[in-house]
Structure formats: structure tokens, C-alpha cells
Design a protein around this motif. Structure first.
Motif, mmCIF file in Angstrom:
data_model
loop_
_atom_site.group_PDB
_atom_site.id
_atom_site.type_symbol
_atom_site.label_atom_id
_atom_site.label_comp_id
_atom_site.label_asym_id
_atom_site.label_seq_id
_atom_site.Cartn_x
_atom_site.Cartn_y
_atom_site.Cartn_z
ATOM 1 N N PHE A 172 41.868 56.855 51.272
ATOM 2 C CA PHE A 172 42.261 55.586 50.186
ATOM 3 C C PHE A 172 40.733 55.506 49.376
ATOM 4 O O PHE A 172 39.827 54.893 50.020
ATOM 5 C CB PHE A 172 42.701 54.330 50.943
ATOM 6 C CG PHE A 172 43.809 54.788 51.570
ATOM 7 C CD1 PHE A 172 44.962 54.299 50.820
ATOM 8 C CD2 PHE A 172 44.117 55.215 52.811
ATOM 9 C CE1 PHE A 172 46.259 54.197 51.218
ATOM 10 C CE2 PHE A 172 45.468 55.237 53.228
ATOM 11 C CZ PHE A 172 46.677 54.932 52.516
ATOM 12 N N PHE B 225 42.978 49.729 49.485
ATOM 13 C CA PHE B 225 44.477 49.557 49.041
ATOM 14 C C PHE B 225 44.464 47.720 49.125
ATOM 15 O O PHE B 225 43.567 47.335 49.665
ATOM 16 C CB PHE B 225 45.503 49.962 50.020
ATOM 17 C CG PHE B 225 45.714 49.610 51.253
ATOM 18 C CD1 PHE B 225 46.403 48.591 51.547
ATOM 19 C CD2 PHE B 225 45.164 50.341 52.357
ATOM 20 C CE1 PHE B 225 46.467 48.236 52.919
ATOM 21 C CE2 PHE B 225 45.271 50.034 53.507
ATOM 22 C CZ PHE B 225 46.098 48.958 53.705
ATOM 23 N N ALA C 85 46.846 44.391 49.732
ATOM 24 C CA ALA C 85 47.944 43.968 50.162
ATOM 25 C C ALA C 85 47.987 42.433 50.164
ATOM 26 O O ALA C 85 47.087 41.792 50.250
ATOM 27 C CB ALA C 85 47.774 44.503 51.905
ATOM 28 N N ILE D 127 52.118 46.074 48.775
ATOM 29 C CA ILE D 127 51.056 46.925 48.666
ATOM 30 C C ILE D 127 50.664 47.827 47.536
ATOM 31 O O ILE D 127 51.852 48.210 46.948
ATOM 32 C CB ILE D 127 51.407 48.146 49.944
ATOM 33 C CG1 ILE D 127 51.753 47.325 51.299
ATOM 34 C CG2 ILE D 127 50.290 49.245 50.038
ATOM 35 C CD1 ILE D 127 50.464 46.798 52.176
ATOM 36 N N SER E 162 52.802 51.964 45.322
ATOM 37 C CA SER E 162 53.034 50.631 45.662
ATOM 38 C C SER E 162 54.387 50.321 46.073
ATOM 39 O O SER E 162 55.156 51.023 45.868
ATOM 40 C CB SER E 162 52.782 50.155 44.128
ATOM 41 O OG SER E 162 53.777 50.396 43.133
ATOM 42 N N ASN F 39 50.203 47.988 58.042
ATOM 43 C CA ASN F 39 49.884 49.413 58.398
ATOM 44 C C ASN F 39 51.069 50.133 58.187
ATOM 45 O O ASN F 39 51.288 51.409 57.643
ATOM 46 C CB ASN F 39 49.323 49.492 59.799
ATOM 47 C CG ASN F 39 47.988 49.140 59.955
ATOM 48 O OD1 ASN F 39 47.026 49.154 58.807
ATOM 49 N ND2 ASN F 39 47.448 48.848 61.078
ATOM 50 N N SER G 79 53.672 49.289 56.457
ATOM 51 C CA SER G 79 53.916 49.366 55.215
ATOM 52 C C SER G 79 53.537 50.493 54.264
ATOM 53 O O SER G 79 54.094 51.139 53.518
ATOM 54 C CB SER G 79 53.820 47.859 54.399
ATOM 55 O OG SER G 79 54.549 46.617 54.945
ATOM 56 N N VAL G 80 52.088 50.587 54.683
ATOM 57 C CA VAL G 80 51.333 51.655 53.875
ATOM 58 C C VAL G 80 51.981 52.801 54.314
ATOM 59 O O VAL G 80 52.108 53.828 53.401
ATOM 60 C CB VAL G 80 49.842 51.406 54.328
ATOM 61 C CG1 VAL G 80 48.982 52.762 53.819
ATOM 62 C CG2 VAL G 80 49.266 50.390 53.865
#
Length: 153
Positions: free
Chosen positions: A8, A12, A14, A32, A52, A100, A102-103
Motif C-alpha cells: 500500500f 489506505f 477507512a 475502505i 474501494s 483488516n 474488509s481490506v
């Protein structure tokens, strides 16, 4: 992700919005966004992709009785929530595990620099997107090589 490496470069972003649905049900929507750098699965060139998305979680107390727990599962499934069981609701709730998750849920399972990427030559390692190599190509599956020597008479 089976050895896949993700970077990354700019981190990122959030955002989370929490709402009480009932006294013991907390809805948390996590948004995200960011970009990732990762190698192409075929030619290993670095690919930059935007990710996203939004994921919804439903936090509920672990002490819920069996009937209540089934009801929570039904609510979660109906409203596209992912259920999260917690021991108690305090003034603060740690949502980092869900961020985490979700990513990871938004990351692609296979990254390609282009849909028709030809990859690398398995013999010399040349990038076949830049042209062919001088290696002999044998389109026979190595598992069937023994059949060349088989006498069919």
C-alpha cells in the motif's frame, strides 16, 4: 493469499459509521479506499490498482440465548451484514479486526497487468509480452512424455 505480496504505497483510508439498531445490536459500516502495488500473477511486473468498497458488520453480545443468536444471524443475512460476536459493549469497541478483514475482502484474488498477459517463458524466463524467445516449445504435457516411447504395435 498464497504468497501474493501486496503493498500500500500511500496507505489506505477507512471510514466507519456505527448505529444502534437495538439495545444489543450495533451496525457498523466500514468504507475502505486506497491503492495497491502487487506483481502480475503471470509476468511479475508491478501493477497498481485502486481498491474501494463498503462492508457491513453487525455486532451482538455473545451471551445472547440460542433463539436470539439465530435471530441475529437471520438479520445479518437478510441485511448483508457480517455478524461479529462480542463479550460486552463498552464505551469503545475495537473494529480494527473488521477493518483488516474488509481490506482483505476487497483485494483481488488474481492480479494481471492485462487480461491477455502471456507471462514468462518457463525455460529462460523472458517476458513473452515483449516478444517470443528462442526456446524450443514442446506443447506436450510432461505427464504424457512416457507415452512417446510406448510401442502401440
Amino acid at each position: 493469499f498464497d504468497g501474493q505480496e501486496f503493498n500500500f504505497p500511500n496507505g489506505f483510508h477507512a471510514d466507519a459509521v456505527a448505529r444502534w439498531l437495538e439495545e444489543a445490536l450495533l451496525s457498523v459500516e466500514i468504507s475502505i479506499s486506497g491503492e495497491i502495488d502487487a506483481p502480475c500473477a503471470r509476468c511479475l511486473k508491478t501493477v497498481n490498482l485502486e481498491i474501494s468498497g463498503n462492508l457491513r458488520y453487525l455486532y451482538y453480545l455473545r451471551s445472547a440465548e440460542d433463539g436470539e443468536s439465530d435471530e441475529v444471524e437471520e438479520i445479518a443475512e437478510f441485511d448483508d451484514f457480517m455478524p461479529v460476536e462480542v463479550d460486552y459493549f463498552g464505551r469503545v469497541i475495537d473494529i480494527m479486526p473488521q477493518i483488516n478483514e474488509s481490506v482483505f475482502a476487497l483485494l483481488p484474488t488474481k492480479i494481471l497487468c492485462k487480461e491477455d498477459c502471456k507471462g514468462l517463458c518457463p525455460n529462460c524466463g523472458k517476458d513473452l509480452n515483449e516478444g517470443s524467445c528462442d526456446c524450443e516449445t514442446d506443447d506436450i504435457d510432461p505427464r504424457f512424455l512416457a507415452l512417446r516411447e510406448f510401442n502401440f504395435n
